[in-house]
Design a protein around this motif. Sequence first.
Motif, PDB file in Angstrom:
ATOM      1  N   UNK A 178       0.828  -1.201   0.000  1.00 46.65           N
ATOM      2  CA  UNK A 178       0.000   0.000   0.000  1.00 46.65           C
ATOM      3  C   UNK A 178       0.867   1.258   0.000  1.00 46.65           C
ATOM      4  N   UNK A 179       1.919   1.276   0.821  1.00 45.29           N
ATOM      5  CA  UNK A 179       2.765   2.460   0.914  1.00 45.29           C
ATOM      6  C   UNK A 179       3.520   2.729  -0.382  1.00 45.29           C
ATOM      7  N   UNK A 180       3.930   1.666  -1.066  1.00 43.74           N
ATOM      8  CA  UNK A 180       4.702   1.841  -2.292  1.00 43.74           C
ATOM      9  C   UNK A 180       3.832   2.153  -3.507  1.00 43.74           C
ATOM     10  N   UNK A 181       2.722   1.414  -3.657  1.00 42.50           N
ATOM     11  CA  UNK A 181       2.013   1.451  -4.922  1.00 42.50           C
ATOM     12  C   UNK A 181       0.513   1.731  -4.779  1.00 42.50           C
ATOM     13  N   UNK A 182       0.034   1.979  -3.556  1.00 45.25           N
ATOM     14  CA  UNK A 182      -1.388   2.213  -3.309  1.00 45.25           C
ATOM     15  C   UNK A 182      -2.243   1.072  -3.860  1.00 45.25           C
ATOM     16  N   UNK A 183      -1.756  -0.145  -3.666  1.00 43.45           N
ATOM     17  CA  UNK A 183      -2.486  -1.347  -4.063  1.00 43.45           C
ATOM     18  C   UNK A 183      -2.960  -2.069  -2.809  1.00 43.45           C
ATOM     19  N   UNK A 184      -4.232  -2.413  -2.780  1.00 47.81           N
ATOM     20  CA  UNK A 184      -4.765  -3.267  -1.732  1.00 47.81           C
ATOM     21  C   UNK A 184      -4.708  -4.705  -2.238  1.00 47.81           C
ATOM     22  N   UNK A 185      -3.920  -5.544  -1.571  1.00 49.23           N
ATOM     23  CA  UNK A 185      -3.703  -6.899  -2.073  1.00 49.23           C
ATOM     24  C   UNK A 185      -4.914  -7.811  -1.886  1.00 49.23           C
ATOM     25  N   UNK A 186      -5.853  -7.416  -1.057  1.00 50.39           N
ATOM     26  CA  UNK A 186      -6.984  -8.291  -0.813  1.00 50.39           C
ATOM     27  C   UNK A 186      -6.578  -9.501   0.013  1.00 50.39           C
ATOM     28  N   UNK A 187      -7.344 -10.570  -0.097  1.00 53.98           N
ATOM     29  CA  UNK A 187      -7.085 -11.779   0.687  1.00 53.98           C
ATOM     30  C   UNK A 187      -6.355 -12.801  -0.168  1.00 53.98           C
ATOM     31  N   UNK A 188      -5.081 -13.011   0.158  1.00 54.26           N
ATOM     32  CA  UNK A 188      -4.280 -13.981  -0.573  1.00 54.26           C
ATOM     33  C   UNK A 188      -4.085 -15.228   0.273  1.00 54.26           C
ATOM     34  N   UNK A 189      -4.068 -16.375  -0.384  1.00 51.78           N
ATOM     35  CA  UNK A 189      -3.809 -17.641   0.286  1.00 51.78           C
ATOM     36  C   UNK A 189      -3.338 -18.645  -0.746  1.00 51.78           C
ATOM     37  N   UNK A 190      -2.821 -19.771  -0.281  1.00 51.40           N
ATOM     38  CA  UNK A 190      -2.382 -20.776  -1.223  1.00 51.40           C
ATOM     39  C   UNK A 190      -1.712 -21.950  -0.552  1.00 51.40           C
ATOM     40  N   UNK A 191      -1.393 -22.991  -1.316  1.00 49.09           N
ATOM     41  CA  UNK A 191      -0.809 -24.215  -0.769  1.00 49.09           C
ATOM     42  C   UNK A 191       0.642 -24.021  -0.342  1.00 49.09           C
ATOM     43  N   UNK A 192       1.031 -24.805   0.649  1.00 51.32           N
ATOM     44  CA  UNK A 192       2.387 -24.747   1.189  1.00 51.32           C
ATOM     45  C   UNK A 192       2.835 -26.157   1.558  1.00 51.32           C
ATOM     46  N   UNK A 193       4.121 -26.431   1.339  1.00 52.54           N
ATOM     47  CA  UNK A 193       4.685 -27.698   1.817  1.00 52.54           C
ATOM     48  C   UNK A 193       6.170 -27.486   2.091  1.00 52.54           C
ATOM     49  N   UNK A 194       6.728 -28.364   2.885  1.00 48.85           N
ATOM     50  CA  UNK A 194       8.143 -28.252   3.196  1.00 48.85           C
ATOM     51  C   UNK A 194       8.572 -29.323   4.170  1.00 48.85           C
ATOM     52  N   UNK A 195       9.811 -29.193   4.627  1.00 46.37           N
ATOM     53  CA  UNK A 195      10.335 -30.179   5.551  1.00 46.37           C
ATOM     54  C   UNK A 195      11.682 -29.778   6.103  1.00 46.37           C
ATOM     55  N   UNK A 196      12.106 -30.527   7.095  1.00 47.67           N
ATOM     56  CA  UNK A 196      13.388 -30.282   7.739  1.00 47.67           C
ATOM     57  C   UNK A 196      14.021 -31.617   8.120  1.00 47.67           C
ATOM     58  N   UNK A 197      15.304 -31.749   7.826  1.00 42.12           N
ATOM     59  CA  UNK A 197      16.080 -32.930   8.192  1.00 42.12           C
ATOM     60  C   UNK A 197      17.237 -32.481   9.082  1.00 42.12           C
ATOM     61  N   UNK A 198      17.310 -33.045  10.286  1.00 39.16           N
ATOM     62  CA  UNK A 198      18.329 -32.649  11.258  1.00 39.16           C
ATOM     63  C   UNK A 198      19.194 -33.855  11.620  1.00 39.16           C
ATOM     64  N   UNK A 199      20.497 -33.591  11.726  1.00 40.74           N
ATOM     65  CA  UNK A 199      21.450 -34.652  12.077  1.00 40.74           C
ATOM     66  C   UNK A 199      22.260 -34.215  13.291  1.00 40.74           C
ATOM     67  N   UNK A 200      22.089 -34.936  14.381  1.00 39.40           N
ATOM     68  CA  UNK A 200      22.946 -34.769  15.555  1.00 39.40           C
ATOM     69  C   UNK A 200      24.141 -35.682  15.361  1.00 39.40           C
ATOM     70  N   UNK A 201      25.275 -35.085  15.025  1.00 39.03           N
ATOM     71  CA  UNK A 201      26.437 -35.855  14.599  1.00 39.03           C
ATOM     72  C   UNK A 201      27.079 -36.605  15.779  1.00 39.03           C
ATOM     73  N   UNK A 202      27.960 -37.561  15.481  1.00 38.90           N
ATOM     74  CA  UNK A 202      28.662 -38.262  16.566  1.00 38.90           C
ATOM     75  C   UNK A 202      29.542 -37.339  17.408  1.00 38.90           C
ATOM     76  N   UNK A 203      29.951 -36.192  16.831  1.00 37.43           N
ATOM     77  CA  UNK A 203      30.730 -35.228  17.589  1.00 37.43           C
ATOM     78  C   UNK A 203      29.809 -34.519  18.572  1.00 37.43           C
ATOM     79  N   UNK A 204      30.055 -34.688  19.840  1.00 39.49           N
ATOM     80  CA  UNK A 204      29.169 -34.172  20.876  1.00 39.49           C
ATOM     81  C   UNK A 204      28.938 -32.664  20.717  1.00 39.49           C
ATOM     82  N   UNK A 205      27.677 -32.268  20.659  1.00 37.54           N
ATOM     83  CA  UNK A 205      27.308 -30.859  20.583  1.00 37.54           C
ATOM     84  C   UNK A 205      27.162 -30.307  19.184  1.00 37.54           C
TER      85      UNK A 205
END
Length: 419
Positions: free
Chosen positions: A220-247
Amino acid sequence: MNRTSLGVCLFAMGIAAAQAQDGASVASSAVAEAPPVVADDDSGGVPDAFHGLLNRFQFHGAFAQGFVYGSGNNYLTMNTNSGSARWSEGALNLSIPINDNFHVGAQIHSYVMGQIGRGNLQVDWAYADYKVNEWLGFRAGKLKAASGLFSELEGTDTLYNWALLPQGIYEAEYRSFNLPVIGGEIYGAGPLPKLGRISYQLYGGERKVDSSDGSPLDCWELYQINEGKMRGPNYGGKLRWDTPLRGLTTAVSYDHTRTYTDKAYFPTYPQYTYFSLDSVIGAEVYSVEYQRGRLDLSAEGRHTALWSSAVQETMPRNAWYVMGSYRLREKLTLGSYFSRIVGVNGDDVFSWSYYQPSNPAFYSNDFVANARYDVNRYVYVKGEGHYIDGELGAFFPASNPNGLQKVTRLAILRVGFTF
């Protein structure tokens, strides 16, 4: 061009009582156990199992207030050059373990950060969680997207040292879009023979827009555009490894979101001109952390690719940081980090004609020094200094009507209470 102008709207939450200019009382999420409910032998036939459930009932909460004073550019829609206390946050949550494998919980959250948040009370998260075994569990409801080291903790600053996390990766003005996912998650963890331990989270669902977030405001501040109600699909993931090196821990995260609306408009009187906005954002985060005794070291990098129907091309943005903290005394922790952002952002140039993504001036370096003091188990204080070199940051047009300066200095004080 900014993420808003490309059709990305962000979702925010805040406290209704914190509407006054530069004065609200703030909060984060906190954790403190409620006193157990004692069963009464003369309970009129109420089953013992029900009393056992009440004994496991937990009530948590936290509140925090921030004060920011600086020079150069006003930051995150606050009037920081004059000093601002308009940074308030709070959360309350309830959780009940139904049995060893199944529990439910919910949290309400609210915040005001300058012109963002607006004191709206929102459900931060609410879900049911069923754990089949160590390697397999399910969650459903409104979740926090698993990304990087801090995404699931971002609204709970009692759990980390910093007043402001590195903004190239944990964007305070967009966090209510980046974090919530309405949908489900599969998760699990377990040991790897002689190779440490691994955990995973895979989620999917929907993200949607709230008008009080930074993206609609910026558009709105940049272009005086009202975006209205936006929504949409989302997906993702995270893989974490606690290594043999402590910490030593490493992780990789990915998040993909498409947002769409055909109700964006220019508010031209007497009738609106409607049009559609469509955008896709893919973000990869690479993380490493080393914790040993009183020392905590970490580093992360994020690559973001944004495609928008407004320009019909994909635009990159890269950010990274290195961070360290050391608990000098039982109650006192000192820390510092350096973060850098390079790439696409229109928030800082305020003009289509001036914007050139290949221009090497489109960057931001943030040098930070920090101290945290825990007064007791309920009260904490954070002090933080920022020296920001560059124009690529959360500098909004209406807050900086005369354009941007190259250097911004900020002093931050944040006080929190948990129970």
